[in-house]
Design an enzyme around this catalytic site. Structure first.
Site, mmCIF file in Angstrom:
data_model
loop_
_atom_site.group_PDB
_atom_site.id
_atom_site.type_symbol
_atom_site.label_atom_id
_atom_site.label_comp_id
_atom_site.label_asym_id
_atom_site.label_seq_id
_atom_site.Cartn_x
_atom_site.Cartn_y
_atom_site.Cartn_z
ATOM 1 N N LYS A 173 0.836 -1.214 0.000
ATOM 2 C CA LYS A 173 0.000 0.000 0.000
ATOM 3 C C LYS A 173 0.869 1.263 0.000
ATOM 4 O O LYS A 173 0.662 2.164 -0.801
ATOM 5 C CB LYS A 173 -0.936 -0.006 1.219
ATOM 6 C CG LYS A 173 -1.919 -1.170 1.204
ATOM 7 C CD LYS A 173 -2.857 -1.138 2.376
ATOM 8 C CE LYS A 173 -2.166 -1.405 3.700
ATOM 9 N NZ LYS A 173 -1.611 -2.755 3.809
ATOM 10 N N HIS A 202 4.263 -39.328 11.925
ATOM 11 C CA HIS A 202 3.299 -38.237 12.000
ATOM 12 C C HIS A 202 3.247 -37.486 10.664
ATOM 13 O O HIS A 202 2.179 -37.274 10.088
ATOM 14 C CB HIS A 202 3.713 -37.283 13.132
ATOM 15 C CG HIS A 202 2.769 -36.157 13.372
ATOM 16 N ND1 HIS A 202 1.944 -36.100 14.463
ATOM 17 C CD2 HIS A 202 2.508 -35.033 12.660
ATOM 18 C CE1 HIS A 202 1.211 -35.003 14.415
ATOM 19 N NE2 HIS A 202 1.548 -34.329 13.330
ATOM 20 N N GLU A 203 4.407 -37.151 10.164
ATOM 21 C CA GLU A 203 4.440 -36.373 8.911
ATOM 22 C C GLU A 203 3.956 -37.207 7.733
ATOM 23 O O GLU A 203 3.236 -36.721 6.874
ATOM 24 C CB GLU A 203 5.852 -35.845 8.648
ATOM 25 C CG GLU A 203 6.368 -34.842 9.672
ATOM 26 C CD GLU A 203 5.422 -33.687 9.913
ATOM 27 O OE1 GLU A 203 4.702 -33.291 8.977
ATOM 28 O OE2 GLU A 203 5.374 -33.192 11.058
ATOM 29 N N ASP A 253 -1.959 -28.834 14.647
ATOM 30 C CA ASP A 253 -2.939 -29.447 13.743
ATOM 31 C C ASP A 253 -4.339 -29.319 14.332
ATOM 32 O O ASP A 253 -5.301 -29.009 13.624
ATOM 33 C CB ASP A 253 -2.636 -30.939 13.556
ATOM 34 C CG ASP A 253 -1.236 -31.167 13.029
ATOM 35 O OD1 ASP A 253 -0.700 -30.241 12.408
ATOM 36 O OD2 ASP A 253 -0.687 -32.266 13.255
HETATM 37 P P1 ADP Z 1 2.021 -1.982 3.373
HETATM 38 O O1 ADP Z 1 2.069 -0.498 3.351
HETATM 39 O O2 ADP Z 1 0.900 -2.547 2.565
HETATM 40 O O3 ADP Z 1 2.056 -2.601 4.733
HETATM 41 P P2 ADP Z 1 4.527 -1.733 2.015
HETATM 42 O O4 ADP Z 1 4.084 -0.963 0.833
HETATM 43 O O5 ADP Z 1 5.210 -0.977 3.074
HETATM 44 O O6 ADP Z 1 3.302 -2.527 2.644
HETATM 45 O O7 ADP Z 1 5.421 -2.926 1.514
HETATM 46 C C1 ADP Z 1 6.505 -3.412 2.237
HETATM 47 C C2 ADP Z 1 7.536 -3.994 1.319
HETATM 48 O O8 ADP Z 1 7.062 -5.172 0.693
HETATM 49 C C3 ADP Z 1 7.901 -3.077 0.173
HETATM 50 O O9 ADP Z 1 8.947 -2.250 0.527
HETATM 51 C C4 ADP Z 1 8.287 -4.033 -0.937
HETATM 52 O O10 ADP Z 1 9.642 -4.385 -0.846
HETATM 53 C C5 ADP Z 1 7.478 -5.259 -0.646
HETATM 54 N N1 ADP Z 1 6.279 -5.354 -1.486
HETATM 55 C C6 ADP Z 1 5.009 -5.414 -1.037
HETATM 56 N N2 ADP Z 1 4.141 -5.522 -2.053
HETATM 57 C C7 ADP Z 1 4.859 -5.506 -3.182
HETATM 58 C C8 ADP Z 1 4.523 -5.580 -4.577
HETATM 59 N N3 ADP Z 1 3.263 -5.683 -4.993
HETATM 60 N N4 ADP Z 1 5.525 -5.540 -5.462
HETATM 61 C C9 ADP Z 1 6.801 -5.443 -5.055
HETATM 62 N N5 ADP Z 1 7.179 -5.368 -3.769
HETATM 63 C C10 ADP Z 1 6.232 -5.405 -2.824
#
Ligand code: ADP
Length: 604
Positions: A212, A427-428, A504
């Site tokens: 995001k 188990h596994e 489990d």
């Molecule tokens: P959020 O804000 O949704 O918690 P971030 O945008 O901070 O997540 O994402 C954290 C890290 O995860 C980014 O710095 C990136 O390295 C990786 N990441 C997450 N989603 C993607 C994506 N769609 N493509 C590439 N990298 C991603």
């Protein structure tokens, strides 16, 4: 993106300057200015000048002699010698004996230098410091107390290494949605012409680590406009009113810089529902009110676009999410198989990696992983390669790092007894065999009985073949049966049970309960929701919404469902007892076996 920050110096820095100036004034400048230049001469010159009667005033000190010329303009200094007739000769030359050659300065100048100048300097410094502090506090009416009413938003502007949409893999729907904003920021005229106004606020919702923040930065990077970034929690201060002041300041700055993007991360910190309790959080509510007011206060076409991110959209105040404020909601979900593969590829570009790595396989193994976890997996693989003294990562590095991210590192010195190791092996294999014998279960990828730091003594890794959006009742039942398969194997072989199945049991119970309370898969309750999910994106804890009586029935049905599947698993294992022994023995010896080896033995 480059973060533009005004270099901010600590207060101690200014104190040091003041001290330095005072030091220079007191010890160097004032004495320097109050003294006339003194010239050092040798004793011979002094004697000659005495003889020539060209000495004006003279002061004989303990170990030096100060004297002036006839006009008194130049002061000379010389060392003192054993000179018996000196006083007489000086007297004869007409020199005037005195005791204060140095203290020659007009009283006006002396007052000016020792009193007025330091005071003027002090006042100037004071003014300068006060201005600095006011600036820090946001200036004007906004500054409440020093430094408290200012938003402190980080401002980014686009730079050559700014994040672009191409850096965000997967999330095509979200990107498409946001591309419109970028287009609007580039040519707003197109939209104004037809009378359309852009949404003021866009809410990015989704589980943690799905990108995001990255998407918001990418919008700014693509649109090439200033980007203000702030976290919701930064607004909330100890004093009521500070947060509101920060909101005002942020919007003021944003309007000055329009077109621009304001990003508020974790907006739930200030946007939580106002619950009307008497002991409510005043500061948070005031901040929220201010935010609501500000968002109403500017027109849709001013060029300020607010992006906000949260993983708790259900907790937001309805006033915040109504049209006209955050009127667009962009879901940023966990990536699907294709998305995971793309994310892996994007991050693999940052490390050195073998050409023959099968990203699709890795993506299938990492089902349910978020973008951040995938980035972590790639990085773990690179670290592992370095640890092994290689300069590129391989397929096995990637596979191992998935296990590290899921289950932790291999335990180096966990020593299981032979009996325990045998139990873990059975188990596994129990899990894997039950999974394989039920046609709908996903094939087994790997089985291992090497203990992990997460506490798992072994595990069976299953791999989804494609994307699953729906699960049938039978599939869930099979999954429960697979989960009970481990314990069932222990019972079938050893006739006793261990503590090894706790995880489990938890998972099986959760699935069985969800079948009954949420998915309407029980005949008795039909399509009635008996449970509501609270935090969809954060683990999804649920609360029961039914009478105590119904709860009892639900519990009974959960038990019955799990029991039925447990019996089914026992049945499968008993029918395949020979294979169970053979596979467990093989696993016991090898400690790790692949899905193919497993299937080979099973099918022979
Ligand atoms: P959020 O804000 O949704 O918690 P971030 O945008 O901070 O997540 O994402 C954290 C890290 O995860 C980014 O710095 C990136 O390295 C990786 N990441 C997450 N989603 C993607 C994506 N769609 N493509 C590439 N990298 C991603």
């Amino acid at each position: 993106m480059n973060e533009i920050k005004k270099p901010r110096k600590p207060l101690a820095f200014y104190y040091l300057i003041v001290l330095g100036v005072l030091f220079v004034l007191n010890f160097l400048l004032v004495p320097y200015m109050t003294q006339r230049r003194i010239q050092q001469v040798d004793y011979g010159t002094f004697m000659t000048m005495t003889e020539e009667k060209s000495i004006g005033q003279v002061e004989v000190q303990e170990n030096q002699i100060l004297f002036t010329d006839r006009d008194g303009k130049q002061i000379y200094k010389t060392g003192k010698m054993e000179d018996l007739g000196l006083v007489e000769r000086l007297h004869a030359s007409g020199a005037e004996f005195t005791g204060e050659i140095v203290e020659e300065m007009s009283p006006f100048m002396s007052i000016l230098l020792s009193w007025v100048l330091p005071m003027v300097l002090f006042i100037m410094l004071g003014q300068f410091l006060a201005k600095k502090l006011m600036d820090k506090a946001g200036g004007g009416q906004n500054s409440m107390m020093f430094g408290m009413g200012k938003s402190n938003a980080k401002v980014y502007v686009k730079s050559s290494e700014g994040i672009r949409f191409s850096d965000v893999a997967g999330e095509d729907e979200a990107k498409e949605n946001l591309a419109e904003i970028v287009d609007y920021l580039h040519n707003p005229g197109k939209y104004k012409e037809i009378g359309a106004s852009m949404p003021k606020g866009i809410l990015l919702v989704g589980p943690p680590g799905t990108g995001k923040t990255m998407l918001a930065k990418a919008v700014a990077g693509e649109a090439n406009v200033p980007f203000f970034s702030m976290s919701g929690s930064e607004f909330v201060e100890m004093f009521v009113g500070m947060g509101a002041s920060k909101v005002r300041d942020l919007f003021k700055q944003a309007k000055e810089k329009a077109p621009c993007i304001v990003f508020i991360d974790e907006i739930d910190a200030i946007g939580k529902k106002r619950d009307g309790q008497i002991s409510g959080n005043d500061e948070r509510e005031q901040t929220l009110n201010q935010l609501l007011t500000e968002m109403d206060g500017f027109e849709g076409n001013t060029g300020v676009i607010i992006l906000a991110a949260t993983n708790r959209p259900d907790s937001l105040d309805p006033a915040l999410t109504r049209p006209g404020r955050f009127d667009r909601r962009v879901p940023v979900e966990l990536p699907d198989l294709k998305g995971r593969e793309e994310i892996l590829r994007v991050h693999a570009k940052k490390i050195k990696i073998a050409d023959n790595v099968d990203f699709n396989k890795i993506a299938r193994m990492a089902s349910g992983a978020s973008g951040a976890e995938l980035a972590n997996i790639v990085n773990e693989a690179a670290l592992r390669a370095v640890r092994d003294g290689r300069n590129y990562a391989t397929q096995s590095d990637m596979e191992e790092s998935i296990e590290v991210v899921i289950a932790g590192y291999q335990k180096k010195n966990a020593i299981l007894t032979t009996k325990e190791k045998m139990i873990v092996a059975y188990h596994e294999i129990g899990h894997a065999l039950v999974a394989a014998k039920q046609t709908n279960s996903a094939p087994v990828q790997k089985i291992t009985i090497i203990p992990r730091t997460s506490g798992a003594l072994g595990y069976t890794m299953q791999v989804e073949e494609g994307n699953h959006y729906l699960m049938s009742k039978e599939e869930i039942e099979n999954k429960i049966a697979t989960l009970t398969g481990g314990r069932a194997a222990e019972e079938v072989i050893f006739g006793t049970i261990t503590t090894g199945a706790s995880n489990d049991i938890e998972q099986a119970t959760r699935l069985a309960r969800a079948m009954i309370t949420r998915y309407g898969m029980s005949r008795d309750f039909d399509m009635v929701a008996l449970e509501t999910v609270n935090n969809q994106y954060l683990g999804g804890d649920s609360s029961l919404a039914c009478s105590a009586q119904t709860q009892t029935q639900v519990d009974q049905q959960v038990v019955a469902t799990v029991k039925k599947q447990h019996e089914k698993a026992m049945q499968i294992l008993l029918e395949n007892r020979g294979k169970l022994d053979e596979l467990a023995q093989f696993l016991y010896e090898r400690e790790t076996i692949t899905g193919e080896e497993f299937m080979d033995i099973l099918n022979n």
